[in-house]
Write a protein that holds these residues in place. Structure first.
Motif, mmCIF file in Angstrom:
data_model
loop_
_atom_site.group_PDB
_atom_site.id
_atom_site.type_symbol
_atom_site.label_atom_id
_atom_site.label_comp_id
_atom_site.label_asym_id
_atom_site.label_seq_id
_atom_site.Cartn_x
_atom_site.Cartn_y
_atom_site.Cartn_z
ATOM 1 N N LYS A 1 0.813 -1.248 0.016
ATOM 2 C CA LYS A 1 0.003 -0.020 -0.027
ATOM 3 C C LYS A 1 1.106 1.242 -0.068
ATOM 4 C CE LYS A 1 -3.400 -0.171 2.565
ATOM 5 N NZ LYS A 1 -4.463 -0.287 3.907
ATOM 6 N N GLU A 2 2.040 1.175 0.810
ATOM 7 C CA GLU A 2 2.917 2.435 0.720
ATOM 8 C C GLU A 2 3.750 2.621 -0.444
ATOM 9 O OE1 GLU A 2 5.345 1.529 4.127
ATOM 10 O OE2 GLU A 2 3.763 1.487 5.509
ATOM 11 N N SER A 3 3.935 1.378 -1.278
ATOM 12 C CA SER A 3 4.861 1.343 -2.582
ATOM 13 C C SER A 3 4.262 0.524 -3.555
ATOM 14 C CB SER A 3 6.341 0.874 -2.131
ATOM 15 O OG SER A 3 6.846 2.025 -1.081
ATOM 16 N N PRO A 4 3.048 0.755 -3.940
ATOM 17 C CA PRO A 4 2.296 -0.188 -4.918
ATOM 18 C C PRO A 4 2.892 -0.713 -6.113
ATOM 19 C CG PRO A 4 1.160 2.164 -4.944
ATOM 20 C CD PRO A 4 2.307 1.800 -3.874
ATOM 21 N N TYR A 5 4.060 0.037 -6.426
ATOM 22 C CA TYR A 5 4.710 -0.260 -7.774
ATOM 23 C C TYR A 5 6.160 -0.797 -7.440
ATOM 24 C CZ TYR A 5 0.644 1.631 -10.189
ATOM 25 O OH TYR A 5 -0.769 1.933 -10.523
ATOM 26 N N THR A 6 6.748 -0.854 -6.340
ATOM 27 C CA THR A 6 7.868 -1.107 -5.837
ATOM 28 C C THR A 6 8.138 -2.384 -4.953
ATOM 29 O OG1 THR A 6 8.359 0.602 -4.592
ATOM 30 C CG2 THR A 6 9.162 0.809 -6.807
ATOM 31 N N PHE A 7 7.166 -2.748 -4.358
ATOM 32 C CA PHE A 7 6.872 -3.680 -3.533
ATOM 33 C C PHE A 7 5.990 -4.751 -4.034
ATOM 34 C CE2 PHE A 7 6.082 -6.348 -0.054
ATOM 35 C CZ PHE A 7 7.068 -6.278 0.766
ATOM 36 N N TYR A 8 6.499 -5.928 -4.581
ATOM 37 C CA TYR A 8 5.847 -7.036 -5.012
ATOM 38 C C TYR A 8 5.003 -8.021 -3.881
ATOM 39 C CZ TYR A 8 4.941 -11.765 -6.735
ATOM 40 O OH TYR A 8 4.461 -13.100 -7.038
ATOM 41 N N VAL A 9 3.754 -8.103 -4.356
ATOM 42 C CA VAL A 9 2.937 -9.191 -3.529
ATOM 43 C C VAL A 9 2.536 -10.129 -4.514
ATOM 44 C CG1 VAL A 9 2.398 -7.419 -1.703
ATOM 45 C CG2 VAL A 9 0.810 -7.631 -3.783
ATOM 46 N N CYS B 1 5.190 -12.665 1.052
ATOM 47 C CA CYS B 1 5.980 -11.858 0.266
ATOM 48 C C CYS B 1 6.377 -12.458 -1.323
ATOM 49 C CB CYS B 1 6.871 -11.011 0.718
ATOM 50 S SG CYS B 1 8.598 -11.811 1.064
ATOM 51 N N ASP B 2 6.336 -13.870 -1.233
ATOM 52 C CA ASP B 2 6.974 -14.482 -2.305
ATOM 53 C C ASP B 2 6.680 -15.972 -2.163
ATOM 54 O OD1 ASP B 2 7.999 -14.587 -4.979
ATOM 55 O OD2 ASP B 2 10.036 -14.321 -4.464
ATOM 56 N N THR B 3 6.714 -16.804 -3.500
ATOM 57 C CA THR B 3 6.303 -18.148 -3.609
ATOM 58 C C THR B 3 7.160 -18.552 -4.718
ATOM 59 O OG1 THR B 3 4.897 -18.007 -5.312
ATOM 60 C CG2 THR B 3 3.860 -17.669 -3.095
ATOM 61 N N GLU B 4 7.372 -19.843 -4.816
ATOM 62 C CA GLU B 4 7.961 -20.653 -5.910
ATOM 63 C C GLU B 4 7.302 -20.587 -7.100
ATOM 64 O OE1 GLU B 4 10.977 -23.821 -4.160
ATOM 65 O OE2 GLU B 4 8.759 -24.351 -3.585
ATOM 66 N N TYR B 5 6.066 -20.287 -7.130
ATOM 67 C CA TYR B 5 5.027 -20.227 -8.483
ATOM 68 C C TYR B 5 5.666 -19.099 -9.379
ATOM 69 C CZ TYR B 5 2.560 -24.104 -6.323
ATOM 70 O OH TYR B 5 2.226 -25.278 -5.741
ATOM 71 N N SER C 1 1.628 -14.927 -13.063
ATOM 72 C CA SER C 1 0.990 -14.026 -14.466
ATOM 73 C C SER C 1 1.186 -12.521 -14.242
ATOM 74 C CB SER C 1 -0.367 -14.678 -14.725
ATOM 75 O OG SER C 1 -1.291 -13.991 -13.532
ATOM 76 N N THR C 2 1.312 -11.965 -13.348
ATOM 77 C CA THR C 2 1.465 -10.623 -13.116
ATOM 78 C C THR C 2 2.799 -9.958 -13.091
ATOM 79 O OG1 THR C 2 1.584 -10.639 -10.647
ATOM 80 C CG2 THR C 2 -0.499 -10.514 -11.842
ATOM 81 N N SER C 3 3.786 -11.102 -13.547
ATOM 82 C CA SER C 3 5.260 -10.882 -13.571
ATOM 83 C C SER C 3 5.627 -9.885 -14.590
ATOM 84 C CB SER C 3 6.312 -12.046 -13.260
ATOM 85 O OG SER C 3 5.715 -12.768 -14.647
ATOM 86 N N CYS C 4 4.930 -10.057 -15.729
ATOM 87 C CA CYS C 4 5.472 -8.945 -16.718
ATOM 88 C C CYS C 4 5.149 -7.404 -16.330
ATOM 89 C CB CYS C 4 4.408 -9.404 -18.146
ATOM 90 S SG CYS C 4 2.688 -9.291 -17.896
ATOM 91 N N ASP C 5 3.957 -7.276 -15.561
ATOM 92 C CA ASP C 5 3.787 -6.001 -15.026
ATOM 93 C C ASP C 5 4.974 -5.575 -14.144
ATOM 94 O OD1 ASP C 5 1.340 -5.522 -16.422
ATOM 95 O OD2 ASP C 5 0.328 -6.478 -14.737
ATOM 96 N N ASP D 1 8.022 -6.755 -14.052
ATOM 97 C CA ASP D 1 9.290 -6.621 -14.605
ATOM 98 C C ASP D 1 9.209 -5.117 -15.225
ATOM 99 O OD1 ASP D 1 9.982 -9.030 -14.003
ATOM 100 O OD2 ASP D 1 9.401 -9.929 -16.060
ATOM 101 N N PHE D 2 8.161 -4.636 -15.707
ATOM 102 C CA PHE D 2 8.048 -3.380 -16.397
ATOM 103 C C PHE D 2 8.334 -2.165 -15.270
ATOM 104 C CE2 PHE D 2 5.663 0.565 -17.110
ATOM 105 C CZ PHE D 2 6.116 0.935 -18.351
ATOM 106 N N TYR D 3 7.518 -2.474 -14.107
ATOM 107 C CA TYR D 3 7.843 -1.329 -12.974
ATOM 108 C C TYR D 3 9.267 -1.522 -12.509
ATOM 109 C CZ TYR D 3 2.583 -2.099 -12.645
ATOM 110 O OH TYR D 3 1.373 -2.226 -13.200
ATOM 111 N N PHE D 4 9.838 -2.517 -12.385
ATOM 112 C CA PHE D 4 11.433 -2.727 -11.850
ATOM 113 C C PHE D 4 12.472 -2.329 -12.996
ATOM 114 C CE2 PHE D 4 9.434 -5.867 -8.819
ATOM 115 C CZ PHE D 4 9.376 -4.804 -7.771
ATOM 116 N N ASP D 5 12.151 -2.803 -14.242
ATOM 117 C CA ASP D 5 13.222 -2.887 -15.310
ATOM 118 C C ASP D 5 13.310 -1.694 -15.911
ATOM 119 O OD1 ASP D 5 13.937 -5.300 -14.081
ATOM 120 O OD2 ASP D 5 12.929 -6.408 -15.874
ATOM 121 N N THR D 6 12.126 -0.806 -16.277
ATOM 122 C CA THR D 6 12.116 0.280 -17.083
ATOM 123 C C THR D 6 12.724 1.559 -16.423
ATOM 124 O OG1 THR D 6 9.859 -0.510 -18.142
ATOM 125 C CG2 THR D 6 10.509 1.829 -18.459
#
Length: 209
Positions: A13-21, A94-98, A101-105, A107-112
């Protein structure tokens, strides 16, 4: 050293585009035997700044959104050991081994990457955006300014840094409406706080200046 489990939804909620859930699609797949990552936070920050460890836990029990598992890491400092039983909720994962499907989004937030003035980061405000051709892989071509920088400030490259676009989206995600527009383009915030395209921007002066 006492600890608690962080709530990842509050962090997001504090960092919606840099903290992955993890997405609900991923969380619904979890079963006994799966590994999930939790954030163990110390109740008192250490003198050297240490305050948390992210560690994997193997699920042993599931009761709707409540879980029990065994610690699968050897803690760095926390008063825990591998194999200790941990009770936690879905809000702590905060993370799983699976694969998500939202990883492409994400990747855009982190890598662009965008170029941003220090004044934007200090004020947490930006009012002008310009997109030139990208110079290297990952570079979006966007330059982002607060609008308060003077000419001397703009001429000093030390006043600028390259960061992920997620940091900027945390400040204002309304720019998602035009962030994919190809170069050359420029946008400015109006008196209502909304961005509009500058159709008569002087590109000749910019490119040849």
């Amino acid at each position: 050293m006492s600890w608690y489990l962080d709530n990842v939804y509050e962090l997001n909620k504090e960092s919606p585009y840099t903290f992955y859930v993890p997405s609900s699609e991923v969380l619904d797949k979890l079963k006994v035997g799966d590994l999930v990552k939790l954030i163990f936070v110390t109740k008192t920050e250490e003198d050297d700044g240490f305050s948390a460890e992210r560690m994997w836990v193997e699920i042993t029990q599931i009761n709707e959104k409540k879980f029990v598992g065994n610690l699968d890491n050897e803690p760095y400092r926390l008063s825990l050991k591998r194999g200790d039983e941990i009770s936690f909720g879905v809000e702590n994962i905060c993370d799983t081994e699976y694969e998500d499907s939202t990883s492409c989004d994400w990747d855009f937030y982190f890598d662009t990457q965008v170029t941003v003035s220090d004044d934007v980061l200090e004020k947490r405000e930006f009012n002008f955006m310009l997109r030139d051709s990208s110079r290297e892989e990952g570079d979006s071509g966007w330059s982002i300014l607060s609008g308060y920088e003077d000419d001397d400030y703009l001429c000093d490259p030390e006043n600028f840094h390259i960061i992920s676009i997620g940091v900027i989206l945390n400040m204002d995600d309304s720019i998602l409406e035009f962030i994919q527009e190809p170069p050359l383009c420029a946008y400015e915030r109006n008196d209502k706080g909304e961005f509009y395209k500058i159709n008569d921007y002087n590109w000749d002066a910019y490119l040849n200046g």
